[in-house]
Design a protein around this motif. Structure first.
Motif, PDB file in Angstrom:
ATOM      1  N   HIS A 110       0.807  -1.214   0.000  1.00 36.94           N
ATOM      2  CA  HIS A 110       0.000   0.000   0.000  1.00 36.94           C
ATOM      3  C   HIS A 110       0.845   1.271   0.000  1.00 36.94           C
ATOM      4  O   HIS A 110       0.365   2.342   0.381  1.00 36.94           O
ATOM      5  CB  HIS A 110      -0.957  -0.010   1.184  1.00 36.94           C
ATOM      6  CG  HIS A 110      -2.051  -1.028   1.048  1.00 36.94           C
ATOM      7  ND1 HIS A 110      -3.115  -0.875   0.185  1.00 36.94           N
ATOM      8  CD2 HIS A 110      -2.229  -2.239   1.650  1.00 36.94           C
ATOM      9  CE1 HIS A 110      -3.897  -1.936   0.264  1.00 36.94           C
ATOM     10  NE2 HIS A 110      -3.397  -2.771   1.133  1.00 36.94           N
ATOM     11  N   GLY A 111       2.089   1.143  -0.439  1.00 37.94           N
ATOM     12  CA  GLY A 111       2.890   2.330  -0.694  1.00 37.94           C
ATOM     13  C   GLY A 111       3.785   2.809   0.411  1.00 37.94           C
ATOM     14  O   GLY A 111       4.354   3.908   0.316  1.00 37.94           O
ATOM     15  N   ALA A 112       3.960   2.041   1.470  1.00 34.58           N
ATOM     16  CA  ALA A 112       4.831   2.477   2.557  1.00 34.58           C
ATOM     17  C   ALA A 112       6.284   2.502   2.103  1.00 34.58           C
ATOM     18  O   ALA A 112       6.760   1.581   1.443  1.00 34.58           O
ATOM     19  CB  ALA A 112       4.681   1.564   3.768  1.00 34.58           C
ATOM     20  N   THR A 113       6.975   3.562   2.467  1.00 30.53           N
ATOM     21  CA  THR A 113       8.405   3.692   2.182  1.00 30.53           C
ATOM     22  C   THR A 113       9.223   3.771   3.469  1.00 30.53           C
ATOM     23  O   THR A 113      10.443   3.819   3.424  1.00 30.53           O
ATOM     24  CB  THR A 113       8.679   4.945   1.344  1.00 30.53           C
ATOM     25  OG1 THR A 113       8.201   6.109   2.046  1.00 30.53           O
ATOM     26  CG2 THR A 113       7.983   4.851  -0.012  1.00 30.53           C
ATOM     27  N   ARG A 114       8.528   3.790   4.590  1.00 26.47           N
ATOM     28  CA  ARG A 114       9.183   3.934   5.889  1.00 26.47           C
ATOM     29  C   ARG A 114       8.337   3.217   6.940  1.00 26.47           C
ATOM     30  O   ARG A 114       7.114   3.348   6.946  1.00 26.47           O
ATOM     31  CB  ARG A 114       9.298   5.426   6.224  1.00 26.47           C
ATOM     32  CG  ARG A 114      10.133   5.795   7.419  1.00 26.47           C
ATOM     33  CD  ARG A 114      10.117   7.316   7.559  1.00 26.47           C
ATOM     34  NE  ARG A 114      11.052   7.801   8.533  1.00 26.47           N
ATOM     35  CZ  ARG A 114      10.776   8.749   9.427  1.00 26.47           C
ATOM     36  NH1 ARG A 114       9.563   9.309   9.434  1.00 26.47           N
ATOM     37  NH2 ARG A 114      11.680   9.154  10.283  1.00 26.47           N
ATOM     38  N   LEU A 115       8.991   2.450   7.792  1.00 24.26           N
ATOM     39  CA  LEU A 115       8.287   1.760   8.870  1.00 24.26           C
ATOM     40  C   LEU A 115       8.665   2.385  10.208  1.00 24.26           C
ATOM     41  O   LEU A 115       9.836   2.677  10.461  1.00 24.26           O
ATOM     42  CB  LEU A 115       8.650   0.273   8.900  1.00 24.26           C
ATOM     43  CG  LEU A 115       8.272  -0.578   7.686  1.00 24.26           C
ATOM     44  CD1 LEU A 115       8.648  -2.031   7.942  1.00 24.26           C
ATOM     45  CD2 LEU A 115       6.794  -0.461   7.369  1.00 24.26           C
ATOM     46  N   LEU A 116       7.658   2.579  11.059  1.00 20.45           N
ATOM     47  CA  LEU A 116       7.882   3.107  12.397  1.00 20.45           C
ATOM     48  C   LEU A 116       7.254   2.157  13.409  1.00 20.45           C
ATOM     49  O   LEU A 116       6.125   1.694  13.211  1.00 20.45           O
ATOM     50  CB  LEU A 116       7.275   4.506  12.551  1.00 20.45           C
ATOM     51  CG  LEU A 116       7.813   5.568  11.590  1.00 20.45           C
ATOM     52  CD1 LEU A 116       6.802   5.815  10.473  1.00 20.45           C
ATOM     53  CD2 LEU A 116       8.099   6.869  12.322  1.00 20.45           C
ATOM     54  N   ALA A 117       7.980   1.875  14.474  1.00 16.86           N
ATOM     55  CA  ALA A 117       7.501   0.931  15.482  1.00 16.86           C
ATOM     56  C   ALA A 117       7.876   1.429  16.871  1.00 16.86           C
ATOM     57  O   ALA A 117       9.011   1.878  17.093  1.00 16.86           O
ATOM     58  CB  ALA A 117       8.103  -0.453  15.245  1.00 16.86           C
ATOM     59  N   TRP A 118       6.936   1.343  17.798  1.00 16.31           N
ATOM     60  CA  TRP A 118       7.242   1.596  19.203  1.00 16.31           C
ATOM     61  C   TRP A 118       7.695   0.286  19.830  1.00 16.31           C
ATOM     62  O   TRP A 118       7.049  -0.750  19.668  1.00 16.31           O
ATOM     63  CB  TRP A 118       6.029   2.128  19.946  1.00 16.31           C
ATOM     64  CG  TRP A 118       5.732   3.577  19.681  1.00 16.31           C
ATOM     65  CD1 TRP A 118       4.681   4.083  18.992  1.00 16.31           C
ATOM     66  CD2 TRP A 118       6.500   4.704  20.123  1.00 16.31           C
ATOM     67  NE1 TRP A 118       4.740   5.462  18.966  1.00 16.31           N
ATOM     68  CE2 TRP A 118       5.844   5.870  19.656  1.00 16.31           C
ATOM     69  CE3 TRP A 118       7.677   4.846  20.869  1.00 16.31           C
ATOM     70  CZ2 TRP A 118       6.332   7.158  19.912  1.00 16.31           C
ATOM     71  CZ3 TRP A 118       8.160   6.110  21.117  1.00 16.31           C
ATOM     72  CH2 TRP A 118       7.495   7.256  20.652  1.00 16.31           C
ATOM     73  N   VAL A 119       8.807   0.342  20.555  1.00 19.08           N
ATOM     74  CA  VAL A 119       9.411  -0.848  21.147  1.00 19.08           C
ATOM     75  C   VAL A 119       9.706  -0.552  22.617  1.00 19.08           C
ATOM     76  O   VAL A 119      10.313   0.480  22.940  1.00 19.08           O
ATOM     77  CB  VAL A 119      10.724  -1.211  20.415  1.00 19.08           C
ATOM     78  CG1 VAL A 119      11.418  -2.377  21.100  1.00 19.08           C
ATOM     79  CG2 VAL A 119      10.437  -1.533  18.947  1.00 19.08           C
ATOM     80  N   LEU A 120       9.291  -1.432  23.513  1.00 15.76           N
ATOM     81  CA  LEU A 120       9.602  -1.241  24.923  1.00 15.76           C
ATOM     82  C   LEU A 120      11.109  -1.211  25.137  1.00 15.76           C
ATOM     83  O   LEU A 120      11.858  -1.982  24.518  1.00 15.76           O
ATOM     84  CB  LEU A 120       8.971  -2.355  25.761  1.00 15.76           C
ATOM     85  CG  LEU A 120       7.477  -2.196  26.054  1.00 15.76           C
ATOM     86  CD1 LEU A 120       6.949  -3.452  26.742  1.00 15.76           C
ATOM     87  CD2 LEU A 120       7.209  -0.972  26.924  1.00 15.76           C
ATOM     88  N   ASP A 121      11.539  -0.314  25.997  1.00 16.43           N
ATOM     89  CA  ASP A 121      12.973  -0.104  26.242  1.00 16.43           C
ATOM     90  C   ASP A 121      13.520  -1.208  27.137  1.00 16.43           C
ATOM     91  O   ASP A 121      13.857  -0.984  28.300  1.00 16.43           O
ATOM     92  CB  ASP A 121      13.182   1.278  26.872  1.00 16.43           C
ATOM     93  CG  ASP A 121      14.660   1.649  26.958  1.00 16.43           C
ATOM     94  OD1 ASP A 121      15.469   0.964  26.307  1.00 16.43           O
ATOM     95  OD2 ASP A 121      14.987   2.603  27.689  1.00 16.43           O
ATOM     96  N   GLU A 122      13.590  -2.390  26.559  1.00 15.70           N
ATOM     97  CA  GLU A 122      14.145  -3.556  27.233  1.00 15.70           C
ATOM     98  C   GLU A 122      15.110  -4.236  26.272  1.00 15.70           C
ATOM     99  O   GLU A 122      14.901  -4.199  25.044  1.00 15.70           O
ATOM    100  CB  GLU A 122      13.035  -4.520  27.655  1.00 15.70           C
ATOM    101  CG  GLU A 122      12.060  -3.909  28.663  1.00 15.70           C
ATOM    102  CD  GLU A 122      10.853  -4.791  28.926  1.00 15.70           C
ATOM    103  OE1 GLU A 122      10.744  -5.851  28.270  1.00 15.70           O
ATOM    104  OE2 GLU A 122      10.023  -4.404  29.768  1.00 15.70           O
ATOM    105  N   PRO A 123      16.187  -4.840  26.784  1.00  9.48           N
ATOM    106  CA  PRO A 123      17.235  -5.374  25.896  1.00  9.48           C
ATOM    107  C   PRO A 123      16.718  -6.308  24.810  1.00  9.48           C
ATOM    108  O   PRO A 123      17.105  -6.192  23.636  1.00  9.48           O
ATOM    109  CB  PRO A 123      18.187  -6.088  26.864  1.00  9.48           C
ATOM    110  CG  PRO A 123      18.001  -5.367  28.162  1.00  9.48           C
ATOM    111  CD  PRO A 123      16.552  -4.973  28.202  1.00  9.48           C
TER     112      PRO A 123
END
Length: 310
Positions: A110-123
């Protein structure tokens, strides 16, 4: 044990319950209910190409989830969001990788050129993101307030010319709140610039959202104009959250947002809510200071990870 990834079925109560259960176990600071999931699936803007995914085991139990969509309300096209959470008891079994692969295929189509993800700050979570080519960007804190036992700052009378109203006072015409929400959201720190320009979409996605609590939302009004607000969300049981607290540019520096939030918190406690949650960008020091003044305590941190496609 085999892991299978498929679409969330909005007509299957077990899917909705399973999705909510995994999200609560992996991210207990954010309100999610089966009703809110069903609403998002049916009401989110079609240009978002929203596609929630679940990972299920051989017994059909939901063990992982992904919320996948394009940032349709951004002025910059091609921004894809993929937020993956796996139940803590089911990590390291391949669910996260399969969910990410399916999400990327959908967004790219669907045309995405960039992925963004929230990730918990754990190793472990950060290592997973970095193994899949993501780089760390900004971060944000989750904060929790024990409404049942923590003393709140005393209520204060509004200054002359200022009136506090519940959000429900605008039930007949919510447009003034839409305009205030649009202005304050535009100034929020973010990797993606968000523009609220479609009132009907805002009504569906915000005002009519099952988690939104118009009665516990508080609006500070100056000379008949909404000047500041805190938007309340509740799960209908014990958990309350502020989804947005902000002040119109012309009224900043007068303590109106703090006034509105204090009023909302007092009314939430009186209504029987025992936990309050909120979130702040780690660079938003003024708002973090205000929340600590209320008694909120840091309970988690997440990092925004970004990957360019192509």
């Amino acid at each position: 044990m085999t892991v299978t990834v498929r679409d969330l079925r909005p007509d299957a109560h077990a899917d909705l319950e399973g999705f909510a259960r995994v999200r609560h176990a992996a991210l207990p600071f954010v309100l999610v209910t089966p009703e809110s999931l069903a609403h998002d699936l049916t009401q989110m803007h079609r240009d978002a190409h929203y596609r929630p995914l679940v990972a299920v085991d051989d017994d059909g139990e939901v063990t992982g989830t992904a919320q996948v969509h394009l940032a349709h309300d951004s002025a910059v096209p091609g921004q894809g969001n993929v937020n993956i959470y796996v139940h803590p008891r089911h990590t390291r079994r391949g669910a996260g990788t399969l969910l990410l692969r399916a999400a990327e295929e959908h967004l790219t189509a669907h045309g995405a050129t960039r992925l963004l993800a929230w990730v918990l700050d754990e190793p472990g979570n950060r290592a997973f993101a970095e193994r899949h080519g993501f780089r760390a960007s900004r971060s944000a804190h989750f904060l929790r307030l024990d409404l049942a036992h923590r003393e709140l700052p005393p209520l204060q009378d509004p200054p002359p010319g200022v009136e506090l109203r519940p959000g429900s006072a605008y039930a007949g015409d919510p447009r003034p709140l839409f305009e205030l929400d649009a202005e304050t959201t535009a100034d929020e720190p973010s990797d993606v610039d968000i523009e609220f320009t479609d009132y009907e979409v805002w009504l569906r996605e915000t005002w009519r959202h099952p988690l939104f609590d118009a009665e516990l939302t508080t609006v500070a009004v100056v000379d008949g104009r909404p000047a500041a607000f805190t938007a309340a969300r509740t799960d209908g049981a014990t958990r309350y959250a502020t989804g947005m607290t902000g002040t119109a540019r012309a009224f900043r520096g007068r303590g109106l947002a703090k006034l509105a939030k204090n009023d909302s918190l007092h009314r939430a406690r009186a209504a029987g809510y025992t936990e309050a949650f909120t979130g702040n960008d780690t660079g938003n020091e003024p708002m973090i200071a205000i929340n600590k003044w209320f008694g909120y305590e840091l309970c988690g941190t997440e990092v925004r990870y970004v990957r360019e496609l192509g």
